[in-house]
Write a protein that holds these residues in place. Structure first.
Motif, PDB file in Angstrom:
ATOM      1  N   UNK A  43       0.824  -1.225   0.000  1.00 27.25           N
ATOM      2  CA  UNK A  43       0.000   0.000   0.000  1.00 27.25           C
ATOM      3  C   UNK A  43       0.849   1.261   0.000  1.00 27.25           C
ATOM      4  N   UNK A  44       2.104   1.080  -0.356  1.00 24.83           N
ATOM      5  CA  UNK A  44       3.025   2.221  -0.269  1.00 24.83           C
ATOM      6  C   UNK A  44       2.620   3.374  -1.189  1.00 24.83           C
ATOM      7  N   UNK A  45       1.976   3.052  -2.318  1.00 20.72           N
ATOM      8  CA  UNK A  45       1.594   4.123  -3.251  1.00 20.72           C
ATOM      9  C   UNK A  45       0.694   5.165  -2.571  1.00 20.72           C
ATOM     10  N   UNK A  46      -0.027   4.731  -1.518  1.00 19.25           N
ATOM     11  CA  UNK A  46      -0.917   5.672  -0.824  1.00 19.25           C
ATOM     12  C   UNK A  46      -0.122   6.630   0.071  1.00 19.25           C
ATOM     13  N   UNK A  47       1.059   6.165   0.514  1.00 21.42           N
ATOM     14  CA  UNK A  47       1.873   6.995   1.425  1.00 21.42           C
ATOM     15  C   UNK A  47       2.826   7.916   0.686  1.00 21.42           C
ATOM     16  N   UNK A  48       2.971   7.705  -0.620  1.00 20.84           N
ATOM     17  CA  UNK A  48       3.932   8.543  -1.364  1.00 20.84           C
ATOM     18  C   UNK A  48       3.462   9.996  -1.276  1.00 20.84           C
ATOM     19  N   UNK A  74      12.375  10.497  -9.823  1.00 17.07           N
ATOM     20  CA  UNK A  74      11.894   9.143  -9.561  1.00 17.07           C
ATOM     21  C   UNK A  74      10.426   9.052  -9.978  1.00 17.07           C
ATOM     22  N   UNK A  75      10.130   8.048 -10.771  1.00 18.41           N
ATOM     23  CA  UNK A  75       8.754   7.965 -11.297  1.00 18.41           C
ATOM     24  C   UNK A  75       7.712   7.729 -10.209  1.00 18.41           C
ATOM     25  N   UNK A  76       8.108   7.168  -9.080  1.00 22.66           N
ATOM     26  CA  UNK A  76       7.131   6.960  -8.007  1.00 22.66           C
ATOM     27  C   UNK A  76       6.547   8.311  -7.585  1.00 22.66           C
ATOM     28  N   UNK A  77       7.429   9.275  -7.416  1.00 19.07           N
ATOM     29  CA  UNK A  77       6.986  10.614  -7.004  1.00 19.07           C
ATOM     30  C   UNK A  77       6.311  11.329  -8.164  1.00 19.07           C
ATOM     31  N   UNK A 136       9.852  -5.082  -5.169  1.00 22.55           N
ATOM     32  CA  UNK A 136       9.503  -3.957  -4.280  1.00 22.55           C
ATOM     33  C   UNK A 136       9.504  -2.654  -5.067  1.00 22.55           C
ATOM     34  N   UNK A 137      10.447  -2.528  -5.983  1.00 17.56           N
ATOM     35  CA  UNK A 137      10.540  -1.300  -6.777  1.00 17.56           C
ATOM     36  C   UNK A 137       9.333  -1.184  -7.723  1.00 17.56           C
ATOM     37  N   UNK A 138       9.005  -2.284  -8.401  1.00 11.01           N
ATOM     38  CA  UNK A 138       7.963  -2.224  -9.445  1.00 11.01           C
ATOM     39  C   UNK A 138       6.540  -2.092  -8.884  1.00 11.01           C
ATOM     40  N   UNK A 139       6.278  -2.797  -7.782  1.00  8.66           N
ATOM     41  CA  UNK A 139       4.881  -2.939  -7.329  1.00  8.66           C
ATOM     42  C   UNK A 139       4.152  -1.598  -7.129  1.00  8.66           C
ATOM     43  N   UNK A 140       4.687  -0.684  -6.294  1.00  5.00           N
ATOM     44  CA  UNK A 140       3.929   0.567  -6.089  1.00  5.00           C
ATOM     45  C   UNK A 140       3.871   1.434  -7.334  1.00  5.00           C
ATOM     46  N   UNK A 141       4.857   1.310  -8.198  1.00  2.00           N
ATOM     47  CA  UNK A 141       4.861   2.107  -9.434  1.00  2.00           C
ATOM     48  C   UNK A 141       3.758   1.609 -10.373  1.00  2.00           C
ATOM     49  N   UNK A 142       3.614   0.279 -10.446  1.00  2.75           N
ATOM     50  CA  UNK A 142       2.537  -0.269 -11.291  1.00  2.75           C
ATOM     51  C   UNK A 142       1.162   0.109 -10.736  1.00  2.75           C
ATOM     52  N   UNK A 143       1.068   0.170  -9.410  1.00  2.26           N
ATOM     53  CA  UNK A 143      -0.202   0.567  -8.782  1.00  2.26           C
ATOM     54  C   UNK A 143      -0.615   1.968  -9.239  1.00  2.26           C
TER      55      UNK A 143
END
Ligand code: SAM
Length: 499
Positions: A14-19, A41-44, A107-114
Motif C-alpha cells: 500500500x506504499x503508493x498511498x503513502x507517497x 523518480x517515477x514513483x513521485x 519492491x521497486x515495481x509494485x507501487x509504481x505499477x499501482x
C-alpha cells in the motif's frame, strides 16, 4: 488465483498511498505543447500526475530495468541504483538489506505499477517490455494489480537476429511485452494496417472487392451430427459434407442449418464443394502477438537510429527501436490520446509519438519520466532534435511537511491550483479577490489560510453564488448559520483532498 509473495511485499503493497504529493516545477519549454518530460523518480512523478491525469492515459509503454544483474550500462540495470537503494531502505527498512535482487526489483515495481494502473483510462492499455529475468514475476504481480481477467497478451518481439554463437545452452532472440487493459471489456485495439497477409485474394465481386473462397466444410473442427446436413445448391445439386473415411466421420459444416438459411445468398456453389467469401481486409488485420518481421525493428536498429541523432555514437546501450513503439501506439491509441512512459531512457516513446502523429496527422501527447540526470542531456535532447515540443519539469516541493501541515515552501498559486483542481477538475486562475479559488457550477470556493470562519470573514466575501465551500483554519459559525448561507466548511489542513 496464485499470488506471488516475496520479502518486503507487505511494506510496499500500500506504499503508493503513502507517497507524498509533490508539485512539478517547470524548468524550461521547447516550443508550445502539452507534452511533458519530467526528471525524477517515477514513483513521485506519477503521484504528481494523479490529480490531472488519473483515468486519462490511453496508452502506457514502459521498459523498466530488466534486472539482468549487469550494472555499469549507462543506466543501472539491476536495482542497485543509489537512489532506488535509498528508497528501499526508507520503505522496507532494515530487512531491506537481506533482499535478493528479485525481491528488490519487485519492491521497486509494485507501487509504481499501482500508480500506473490509476492513470490508465477506462479503455486504456499498458505495454511492459521485459525479458526472462523477471517476466514470470512481472506476470504474477500484473495479474494482481491489473486483474488476471484484463490480461490481453504476452507479445514476443524478436530483438536480435543471428550471432550469439558463443552462448552456452539456448540463445534467446526475443523479449516479451506484457499487455494489460484497464478494463478488457472497454478496451478495443486498432487493426494492424501494415500487416502482411499471406491469403491470395484471387476473386473479385461486382463492386471490385477482392476475396478468396473458404470451404464451408472443415475436417479439423470436430464432428457434430447437427452440422452434417445436405444443402441444395443454387444449381439444384445436393451438397454434403465430405468425409474422407465415412466409417470415422470427422468433418462438419462451419455454419449451422439456421445460418445457412439466413445467409444462403452469401454461399458459392462449385460442385462438389460449398464456399464462403473471405473478403480482403482493407482496413488492416487483427494485431498478432508475434513481432518478428523487420518492420518492428531490432535492438540494433534502435541503437543506430539514436546514434544518427547523436554524432554517430549512441549515448544509450539498448534503446528500443521507434518502429516497435510506433506499432504498439498505432494499435492502442487514437489520434488525440495521451501516451505515458515512466521509464523513458533515451526518449524513444516520445520519438515514436512524433513519428506516428506525422504519419497520420494525429495530435497525441506524451509524458515521459526519467530518473537519471541524462533526462535533460539525452531524453529531452533527443526529443528536441527530432522536432518535438515539450515542457521540462523537476520534482518540486511536497504539499505537506513532516507534521502534516501545508509546506511553507509551496507557493500560494500552486496550493490554490491544487485545491481548486481537486475540487472541480479545473485550473485556478487568479482574480481580484485574494482568497477566491474560483466559481464552478454555482459554487464559490474560498481558501483563507490561517483564518477563522466567522461573520467578519464572511463580510470579506464579494462573490455571490448559490453555495460556498470555504477552507479556513477553524470555524465558529453554528451549523444552522452555515446552512442558512449554504456554506460547507473545510478545515485546513485536515480536509485538503489527499491522493
Ligand atoms: C531500459 S531503460 C529504457 C529505455 C527506453 N525504452 C529507450 O528506448 O531508450 C530504463 C530506464 O528507466 C530509468 N529508470 C529506472 N528507474 C527509474 C525510476 N524509478 N524512475 C524513473 N526512471 C527510472 C533508467 O534510468 C533507464 O533510463
Amino acid at each position: 488465483m496464485p499470488v506471488l509473495d516475496w520479502l518486503g511485499k507487505e511494506k510496499v503493497i500500500n506504499h503508493h498511498l503513502d507517497v507524498p504529493f509533490r508539485f512539478l516545477d517547470k524548468k524550461f519549454s521547447v516550443g508550445a505543447s502539452e507534452n511533458k518530460i519530467i526528471h525524477g523518480d517515477n514513483l513521485l512523478a506519477l503521484k504528481s500526475l494523479l490529480p490531472e491525469f488519473a483515468g486519462r492515459v490511453k496508452c502506457i509503454y514502459i521498459d523498466p530495468p530488466y534486472n539482468t544483474g549487469n550494472e555499469g550500462w549507462i543506466y543501472n540495470d539491476a536495482v542497485n541504483d543509489p537512489q532506488i537503494n535509498r528508497w528501499l531502505g526508507q520503505v522496507v527498512g532494515k530487512e531491506g538489506e537481506d533482499l535478493t535482487r528479485h525481491d528488490k526489483w519487485l519492491c521497486m515495481m509494485y507501487p509504481r505499477l499501482r500508480l500506473l494502473q490509476k492513470l490508465l483510462s477506462s479503455d486504456g492499455a499498458i505495454f511492459i517490455s521485459i525479458d526472462d529475468n523477471e517476466q514470470a514475476n512481472l506476470k504474477l504481480i500484473c495479474d494482481e494489480i491489473f486483474g488476471a481477467q484484463n490480461f490481453c497478451s504476452c507479445m514476443i518481439w524478436k530483438c536480435k537476429s543471428g550471432g550469439a554463437n558463443d552462448v552456452k545452452g539456448i540463445a534467446c532472440d526475443t523479449e516479451s511485452i506484457l499487455v494489460y487493459a484497464k478494463n478488457i471489456s472497454a478496451c478495443q485495439f486498432n487493426k494492424d494496417t501494415e500487416a502482411q497477409v499471406t491469403t491470395n485474394y484471387n476473386h473479385m465481386d461486382e463492386n471490385g472487392r477482392r476475396y478468396s473462397l473458404d470451404r464451408l466444410d472443415k475436417q479439423s473442427l470436430g464432428y457434430q451430427p447437427t452440422l452434417d446436413f445436405p444443402i441444395t445448391g443454387t444449381d439444384g445439386k445436393i451438397y454434403v459434407v465430405e468425409h474422407k473415411n465415412p466409417s470415422n466421420k470427422v468433418a462438419r459444416w462451419r455454419w449451422s442449418k439456421e445460418t445457412v438459411e439466413q445467409r444462403y445468398d452469401e454461399l458459392v456453389f462449385k460442385y462438389p464443394y460449398v464456399y464462403t467469401k473471405n473478403y480482403e481486409k482493407i482496413d488492416g488485420a487483427i494485431p498478432r502477438n508475434l513481432l518478428v518481421e523487420e518492420r518492428f525493428g531490432r535492438t540494433r536498429s534502435g541503437k543506430t537510429e539514436l546514434a544518427a541523432l547523436f554524432d554517430k555514437i549512441s549515448p544509450f546501450a539498448f534503446p528500443k527501436p521507434t518502429k516497435l513503439i510506433k506499432f504498439l501506439l498505432s494499435i492502442a491509441t487514437d489520434k488525440n490520446s495521451i501516451v505515458l512512459d515512466s521509464f523513458a531512457g533515451s526518449g524513444t516513446t516520445a520519438h515514436a509519438v512524433i513519428n506516428l502523429n506525422a504519419q497520420d496527422g494525429g495530435n497525441r501527447k506524451f509524458i515521459l519520466i526519467e530518473l537519471n540526470d541524462y533526462a535533460e542531456s539525452i531524453t529531452a535532447e533527443r526529443v528536441k532534435r527530432v522536432g518535438g515540443s515539450f515542457d521540462f519539469f523537476e520534482l518540486g516541493a511536497e504539499l505537506f511537511d513532516d507534521d502534516g501541515f501545508i509546506n511553507a515552501e509551496v507557493s500560494r498559486e500552486k496550493l490554490f491550483d491544487y485545491v481548486y483542481f481537486m475540487e472541480t477538475h479545473k485550473h485556478f486562475s487568479p482574480s481580484d479577490e485574494e482568497f477566491l479559488l474560483g466559481v464552478d457550477d454555482g459554487i464559490a470556493y474560498y481558501f483563507f489560510d490561517d483564518e477563522e470562519l466567522n461573520f467578519d470573514l464572511l463580510a470579506k466575501i464579494r462573490t455571490r453564488a448559490a453555495a460556498y465551500v470555504i477552507y479556513a483554519a477553524n470555524c465558529t459559525l453554528a451549523d444552522s448559520e452555515l446552512d442558512e448561507f449554504n456554506i460547507t466548511f473545510k478545515k485546513i489542513p485536515r480536509d485538503i483532498p489527499k491522493l
